[in-house]
Write a protein that holds these residues in place. Structure first.
Motif, PDB file in Angstrom:
ATOM      1  N   ASN A  59       0.828  -1.206   0.000  1.00  0.00           N
ATOM      2  CA  ASN A  59       0.000   0.000   0.000  1.00  0.00           C
ATOM      3  C   ASN A  59       0.863   1.257   0.000  1.00  0.00           C
ATOM      4  O   ASN A  59       0.557   2.231  -0.709  1.00  0.00           O
ATOM      5  CB  ASN A  59      -0.933  -0.003   1.206  1.00  0.00           C
ATOM      6  CG  ASN A  59      -2.002  -1.074   1.117  1.00  0.00           C
ATOM      7  OD1 ASN A  59      -2.359  -1.519   0.028  1.00  0.00           O
ATOM      8  ND2 ASN A  59      -2.514  -1.502   2.257  1.00  0.00           N
ATOM      9  N   SER A  60       1.939   1.252   0.773  1.00  0.00           N
ATOM     10  CA  SER A  60       2.833   2.412   0.795  1.00  0.00           C
ATOM     11  C   SER A  60       3.506   2.614  -0.553  1.00  0.00           C
ATOM     12  O   SER A  60       3.686   3.750  -1.007  1.00  0.00           O
ATOM     13  CB  SER A  60       3.897   2.243   1.882  1.00  0.00           C
ATOM     14  OG  SER A  60       3.349   2.432   3.166  1.00  0.00           O
ATOM     15  N   VAL A  63       0.914   4.173  -2.853  1.00  0.00           N
ATOM     16  CA  VAL A  63       0.724   5.583  -2.507  1.00  0.00           C
ATOM     17  C   VAL A  63       1.908   6.418  -2.976  1.00  0.00           C
ATOM     18  O   VAL A  63       1.739   7.473  -3.612  1.00  0.00           O
ATOM     19  CB  VAL A  63       0.524   5.744  -0.982  1.00  0.00           C
ATOM     20  CG1 VAL A  63       0.593   7.217  -0.585  1.00  0.00           C
ATOM     21  CG2 VAL A  63      -0.806   5.152  -0.559  1.00  0.00           C
ATOM     22  N   THR A  67       1.665   9.060  -6.137  1.00  0.00           N
ATOM     23  CA  THR A  67       1.909  10.441  -5.728  1.00  0.00           C
ATOM     24  C   THR A  67       3.064  11.042  -6.508  1.00  0.00           C
ATOM     25  O   THR A  67       2.994  12.198  -6.964  1.00  0.00           O
ATOM     26  CB  THR A  67       2.205  10.514  -4.222  1.00  0.00           C
ATOM     27  OG1 THR A  67       1.117   9.954  -3.491  1.00  0.00           O
ATOM     28  CG2 THR A  67       2.409  11.954  -3.776  1.00  0.00           C
ATOM     29  N   LEU A 125      -7.148   4.400  -0.974  1.00  0.00           N
ATOM     30  CA  LEU A 125      -5.805   4.968  -1.070  1.00  0.00           C
ATOM     31  C   LEU A 125      -5.800   6.322  -1.770  1.00  0.00           C
ATOM     32  O   LEU A 125      -4.970   7.177  -1.484  1.00  0.00           O
ATOM     33  CB  LEU A 125      -4.878   3.995  -1.809  1.00  0.00           C
ATOM     34  CG  LEU A 125      -4.588   2.668  -1.113  1.00  0.00           C
ATOM     35  CD1 LEU A 125      -3.636   1.827  -1.949  1.00  0.00           C
ATOM     36  CD2 LEU A 125      -4.003   2.891   0.280  1.00  0.00           C
ATOM     37  N   ILE A 129      -3.593   9.767  -1.472  1.00  0.00           N
ATOM     38  CA  ILE A 129      -2.713  10.140  -2.580  1.00  0.00           C
ATOM     39  C   ILE A 129      -2.958  11.579  -3.028  1.00  0.00           C
ATOM     40  O   ILE A 129      -2.004  12.367  -3.182  1.00  0.00           O
ATOM     41  CB  ILE A 129      -2.907   9.166  -3.752  1.00  0.00           C
ATOM     42  CG1 ILE A 129      -2.387   7.776  -3.371  1.00  0.00           C
ATOM     43  CG2 ILE A 129      -2.216   9.679  -5.008  1.00  0.00           C
ATOM     44  CD1 ILE A 129      -2.742   6.693  -4.367  1.00  0.00           C
ATOM     45  N   PRO A 200      -2.851   9.071   6.351  1.00  0.00           N
ATOM     46  CA  PRO A 200      -3.258   7.648   6.369  1.00  0.00           C
ATOM     47  C   PRO A 200      -3.986   7.255   7.647  1.00  0.00           C
ATOM     48  O   PRO A 200      -4.934   6.469   7.608  1.00  0.00           O
ATOM     49  CB  PRO A 200      -1.921   6.905   6.251  1.00  0.00           C
ATOM     50  CG  PRO A 200      -1.010   7.860   5.580  1.00  0.00           C
ATOM     51  CD  PRO A 200      -1.408   9.212   6.092  1.00  0.00           C
TER      52      PRO A 200
END
Length: 262
Positions: A59-60, A63, A67, A125, A129, A200
């Motif tokens: 997930n990171s 993101v 981004t 997410l 973002i 988050p």
């Protein structure tokens, strides 16, 4: 760039840099030492035993990647427009964008939460973002505009003489020259996106959507406070971005110096 010729001046700068770095280095050493307290490597095994580390890292990565893409595209187009195009009132718009730098992230949390709920993107997410990209763009445009202004206008004029439109001039002539500043923008955005915590924590309630910066909080609750687990999770969280910075350090420094000098 300037060169320090005197031995005393070089020593003074080195001492100053060391003094500035010591608090951060001491905190990093304390974090690593604390992560090995008690069970040693067992603290790290405990973090991976939660089973959420791969999900949080994925997930990171999503993101951070999205981004970076948004910030890069918006920054390059915006900086090009502000630096090279004749747009009525562009200085007013530029300073309005810079005014966003004065807005702290914490002040924006409530309106961002209301907006995410209104558009039904809460717990997605994209709700993290888009705000992360929007908060990063003002500074990156400020940084990139100075670089774009240093690109000779004669290159663009030559492209127009050959029949190229504005977009083709931007894509084929200007954009290839922006690699140094692009490297700095990518590193800055990566650091901010990967280390984001407040957004988050507010926007992502589903454990399957949470990111790696929320991993330390996995070991704290109303009834438990496992500090060794928190520190081990913090080290695991920090390692990827430290490695990425070390690999991209040269591009980052070259981009910052190019943007400043241009």
């Amino acid at each position: 760039m300037f060169e320090l010729r005197s031995r005393w001046s070089r020593a003074g700068v080195q001492i100053l840099a060391t003094v500035i770095a010591l608090p951060f280095l001491a905190a990093l050493i304390a974090m690593v030492q604390g992560s090995f307290a008690g069970q040693g490597w067992g603290n790290y095994a405990k973090v991976f035993a939660t089973g959420v580390v791969p999900t949080y890292f994925m997930n990171s990565a999503i993101v951070a990647g999205v981004t970076i893409l948004i910030v890069y595209v918006v920054t390059m187009l915006g900086a090009f427009g502000f630096a090279k195009l004749r747009i009525r009132g562009k200085e007013i718009w530029f300073w309005l964008i810079l005014a966003a730098l004065a807005m702290p992230e914490a002040v924006l949390l409530t309106p961002l939460f209301v907006t995410a709920s209104t558009f039904d993107i809460y717990n997605e997410l994209i709700a993290v973002i888009l705000p992360l990209a929007a908060l990063q763009v003002p500074f990156t445009i400020l940084l990139a505009r100075g670089f774009f202004e240093g690109i000779p206008t004669e290159l663009m004029d030559a492209g127009r003489v050959d029949g190229a439109g504005t977009f083709r001039v931007f894509w084929h002539i200007v954009l290839p020259l922006t690699r140094p500043i692009a490297g700095a923008i990518v590193v800055l955005t990566l650091l901010n996106a990967w280390n984001a915590y407040l957004l988050p924590m507010l926007m992502l309630n589903d454990p399957g959507k949470q990111v790696v910066t929320l991993l330390p909080s996995f070991f704290t609750s109303q009834y438990t406070n496992d500090q060794t687990g928190v520190l081990a999770a913090a080290v695991i969280t920090a390692v990827p971005v430290i490695v990425a910075y070390l690999l991209l350090q040269r591009s980052f420094e070259k981009g910052l110096s190019a943007g400043a000098l241009k």
